[in-house]
Design an enzyme around this catalytic site. Sequence first.
Site, PDB file in Angstrom:
ATOM      1  N   CYS A 175       0.815  -1.232   0.000  1.00 39.06           N
ATOM      2  CA  CYS A 175       0.000   0.000   0.000  1.00 39.06           C
ATOM      3  C   CYS A 175       0.842   1.273   0.000  1.00 39.06           C
ATOM      4  CB  CYS A 175      -0.933  -0.004   1.199  1.00 39.06           C
ATOM      5  SG  CYS A 175      -1.682  -1.607   1.478  1.00 39.06           S
TER       6      CYS A 175
ATOM      7  N   HIS B 293      -3.917   7.405   5.941  1.00 39.11           N
ATOM      8  CA  HIS B 293      -3.998   6.110   5.258  1.00 39.11           C
ATOM      9  C   HIS B 293      -5.383   5.509   5.553  1.00 39.11           C
ATOM     10  CE1 HIS B 293      -2.561   2.590   3.226  1.00 39.11           C
ATOM     11  NE2 HIS B 293      -2.737   1.809   4.277  1.00 39.11           N
TER      12      HIS B 293
ATOM     13  N   GLU C 205      -2.340   4.422  13.321  1.00 40.03           N
ATOM     14  CA  GLU C 205      -2.124   5.716  12.665  1.00 40.03           C
ATOM     15  C   GLU C 205      -2.526   6.871  13.586  1.00 40.03           C
ATOM     16  OE1 GLU C 205      -4.028   6.238   8.838  1.00 40.03           O
ATOM     17  OE2 GLU C 205      -2.742   7.949   8.375  1.00 40.03           O
TER      18      GLU C 205
ATOM     19  N   LYS D 146     -10.547   6.823   1.676  1.00 41.14           N
ATOM     20  CA  LYS D 146     -10.914   5.420   1.433  1.00 41.14           C
ATOM     21  C   LYS D 146     -12.371   5.172   1.806  1.00 41.14           C
ATOM     22  CE  LYS D 146      -6.284   3.389   1.881  1.00 41.14           C
ATOM     23  NZ  LYS D 146      -5.432   4.527   2.220  1.00 41.14           N
TER      24      LYS D 146
ATOM     25  N   HIS E 246      -9.947   1.092  -0.793  1.00 42.56           N
ATOM     26  CA  HIS E 246      -8.488   1.001  -0.687  1.00 42.56           C
ATOM     27  C   HIS E 246      -7.928   0.528  -2.022  1.00 42.56           C
ATOM     28  CE1 HIS E 246      -4.526   0.322   0.558  1.00 42.56           C
ATOM     29  NE2 HIS E 246      -4.716  -0.245   1.735  1.00 42.56           N
TER      30      HIS E 246
ATOM     31  N   PHE F 163       1.443  -3.367   3.930  1.00 38.11           N
ATOM     32  CA  PHE F 163       1.779  -4.721   4.367  1.00 38.11           C
ATOM     33  C   PHE F 163       3.288  -4.838   4.562  1.00 38.11           C
ATOM     34  CE2 PHE F 163      -1.118  -8.473   2.949  1.00 38.11           C
ATOM     35  CZ  PHE F 163      -2.034  -8.108   3.914  1.00 38.11           C
TER      36      PHE F 163
END
Lengths: 410, 242
Positions: free
Chosen positions: A164, A297, A308, A331, A336, A395
């Site tokens: 990502c 994010h 986050e 998102k 996403h 990831f």
Amino acid sequence: MAGKQQRRVVVTGLGIITAHGQGYAENLIAMREGRDSIGPVTAFDGSAYRGKLGGEVKGFLLDRPLKKLRRNRLDRSSLLLLAAFDEALVMAGLGTLDESIYMALGTTLGGMLSGQRYHSMGLEKGFDRARASVLSDYLAHSQGANLMEEYGLRGQVRTFSDACASGTNAIGSAFEKIRTGAFDMAVAGGYDTMSEFTFAGFNSLQAVTPTQCRPFDKERDGLVLGEGVGLLILEEMTHARRRGTEILGEVTGYGASSDAFHSTRPDPQARGAVAAISEAIKDAGISPGDLDYVNAHGTATPFNDLMEARAIAEVFGESTGRVGVPVSSIKSMIGHLLGASGAVEAVVTLMALREGFIPPNINCQEIDPECLLNISKEPNRIIKINRAISNSFGFGGANASLVLERAGSA
Amino acid sequence: MEEVKKVYLKGAALVNEDNFDESVLNKLAGRTVFREERFLLAAIAEVLEISGEAAGFEGAAAGNNADLGIVLGVDTVVDGWKAGFFGEVIEDGPIGASPLAFPYTSPNALAARATIAFKIKGDDITISSGALSFLKAVSYGALLVESGVLEGVIVGGVAEGAAFTTLLSAEPGENYITEVFERRAAGDGLVQISTMAESFAILRDALDEGASHGGSTGLRVSDSAGNMIGMTLACSIGQVVA
């Protein structure tokens, strides 16, 4: 950053395709009004999965004949990329790019839809009878090579596959290449398509919501996958001024780090995220209090959002004693986009800086009391913002952040 | 304005079925899942040792590697894993999707594993550019060091059956990169490569023997006295068979 020539890097072209639609204008309207463009996935039968939603690009067009490439050999990812590049070129006032450029693209899947098609064919008919030509646009670097080929571009092409964080790292690398004087122009961004492969994977991890994508909500229960592309044309400032083109915004800072913690889970102490955000802010030569907006994010998974929130609180709390800066995750509206997410979010952040609004974090009914943030939920929040940061956490603990500024704010 | 930093090449390691020493993995935390992952961890351990950075290796457990990054080139090394995962989905539907296998279908899974094992906390980058991935990883890693972002970067490649690494460092060493270059057009004396391992072999030969090749993509390396030890790596994007 030490040892670097300080050349300024501005944005002169943008291309965007998301579930909201194709192009800057369509996305601007939807991003500002907080449209929910997520629905039941239609690219394949998703009915048997726990999460059935997707942020799919509908009715997308590449309505021109290709000059050099054969359309029937191209993966959907290449078609999306070509269409977004068309838009970015027009916006930058360029017919084509004659000079040597740096191209950095982020993707996790490349031409995965072609790979899926080949694999399904092989299992059905036997791999000796599966058409290998289906794989001609499968590899992750093919789409960038296609773009170079179609437009007759010269220079370097690099494909980042950092989950990502791919798109953000691609833009960050282009920023470095221009700032250090290696190139005057770059094309940077990211793309990914909706595939059953990733849909099945994220469902298997139980990371997908069966209900609604609601980042930072107390009841959030997972992400929704999306698809699309975001592209930026970056230029050294005097180069752009010489051309007389409009400057749409500026990239002023980039930071990257690794959690070194777990292959899928973020570090709950947020040390890697704090490092990336702090480095980007330091690189921009500003302090956290100078930022007017955080494009989070914000995947809407319980682990990511909490991590986050801790990172933002730690970075911003240090300088201001509170986290008053508005934070939102787009998102919630488009899903996403994996390797494209950082690039699309950078484009939308630049849009917000240019047009003067804060994209809403929709579907958030009650902010998680553990997320001590100023989540901006209201649609049509018109406000002038000068500086913003866009975060990406992938990831494997790959973290990256970009600081972006409104044109003329410095 | 500060000067651009010189990028030193501190050793190179290749690990494959023939020289893999499993015992090195005993020092590292976490289990390994597939062969190339084990090769990569062993290759990183070896290059840290060759480079005299054993302290960094030992210090991994203490999380001392904040100024160390990783840039890894991959080609199709995770594709077998992807095919296995997706085959199960096609055959058994959603229930066939393995949550244990899925993370390993991501191209950056290998770099992520290395960051965890060695507590590498700097930039964590994976380049997917087919057979050119290793060279592009070297090129990007060199940028990170010369621009002062990091003190050191593990750069490497993982291909089917092999992993290879080198350490790029701002810390002075025997050989340094004189120039990194990349051009789309093919030049005279082009060495066409079809695998990342070939480009690594050229690099290692050059470090060992001062071999020389001409071409359009790669890097030139000099020794500490400033003498060109005569190498470029070569290939052209248009000619690579990935």
